[in-house]
Motif scaffolding. Structure first.
Motif, PDB file in Angstrom:
ATOM      1  N   UNK A   1       0.913  -1.228   0.047  1.00 16.25           N
ATOM      2  CA  UNK A   1       0.054   0.027  -0.018  1.00 16.25           C
ATOM      3  C   UNK A   1       0.745   1.274   0.204  1.00 16.25           C
ATOM      4  N   UNK A   2       2.107   1.046   0.207  1.00 15.65           N
ATOM      5  CA  UNK A   2       2.897   2.328   0.079  1.00 15.65           C
ATOM      6  C   UNK A   2       3.441   2.675  -1.041  1.00 15.65           C
ATOM      7  N   UNK A   3       3.691   1.685  -1.971  1.00 18.93           N
ATOM      8  CA  UNK A   3       4.025   1.822  -3.623  1.00 18.93           C
ATOM      9  C   UNK A   3       3.079   1.376  -4.609  1.00 18.93           C
ATOM     10  N   UNK A   4       1.999   0.846  -4.212  1.00 19.72           N
ATOM     11  CA  UNK A   4       1.150   0.131  -5.114  1.00 19.72           C
ATOM     12  C   UNK A   4       1.821  -0.995  -6.082  1.00 19.72           C
TER      13      UNK A   4
ATOM     14  N   UNK B   1       5.526  -3.986   5.781  1.00 24.80           N
ATOM     15  CA  UNK B   1       4.908  -2.820   5.132  1.00 24.80           C
ATOM     16  C   UNK B   1       3.535  -3.011   5.189  1.00 24.80           C
ATOM     17  N   UNK B   2       2.366  -2.097   5.112  1.00 29.79           N
ATOM     18  CA  UNK B   2       1.293  -2.314   5.120  1.00 29.79           C
ATOM     19  C   UNK B   2       0.859  -2.735   3.810  1.00 29.79           C
ATOM     20  N   UNK B   3      -0.269  -3.921   3.788  1.00 28.55           N
ATOM     21  CA  UNK B   3      -0.477  -4.369   2.453  1.00 28.55           C
ATOM     22  C   UNK B   3      -2.077  -4.676   2.428  1.00 28.55           C
ATOM     23  N   UNK B   4      -2.456  -5.204   1.071  1.00 27.52           N
ATOM     24  CA  UNK B   4      -3.786  -5.703   1.096  1.00 27.52           C
ATOM     25  C   UNK B   4      -3.684  -6.982   0.308  1.00 27.52           C
TER      26      UNK B   4
END
Length: 127
Positions: free
Chosen positions: A79-82, A119-122
């Motif tokens: 979610x930081x860099x798509x 890192x934050x992720x989906x």
């Protein structure tokens, strides 16, 4: 009357078993979606057996998840860099309660998370 009580008790037990504390999705293919933190694991675990029985390969696109079935393919998006990558679940974890998935080193490279580590992720199931 006793039969009715037995049926109600059984129904209550089944309803309790349906609860999934680890995110959305009931196990139906393609319906799992969650956001949280991801980490990666690599050289220290390379060659060791995973929970699925296969040997961990840090250079393959695999991941560890607490509840998804082995073999499930999921898209993990940083979610930081798509940036996103599709990985196959072949292990159980992560053991840190603050994380929802552990990806292999190769997947972490694709996600651009090697330096950060977490890192934050989906996470979305594809199968």
């Amino acid at each position: 009357m006793q039969r009715l009580l037995c049926i109600l008790a059984f129904t209550g037990l089944l309803a309790g078993c349906a609860y999934n504390p680890f995110g959305q999705g009931s196990g139906t293919p393609g319906d799992y979606r969650a956001e949280g933190k991801a980490s990666y694991y690599g050289a220290r675990h390379h060659g060791k057996r995973t929970a699925s029985g296969e040997r961990f390969n840090q250079n393959s696109l695999t991941a560890a998840h607490r509840t998804l079935s082995f073999g499930t393919r999921v898209r993990v998006t940083n979610l930081r860099n798509d940036r996103s990558v599709v990985v196959r679940i072949n292990d159980r974890g992560p053991y840190s309660r603050s994380r929802i998935i552990d990806v292999s080193r190769k997947a972490a490279e694709s996600l651009g998370m090697l330096r950060a580590g977490v890192v934050p992720v989906r996470v979305e199931s594809l199968d």
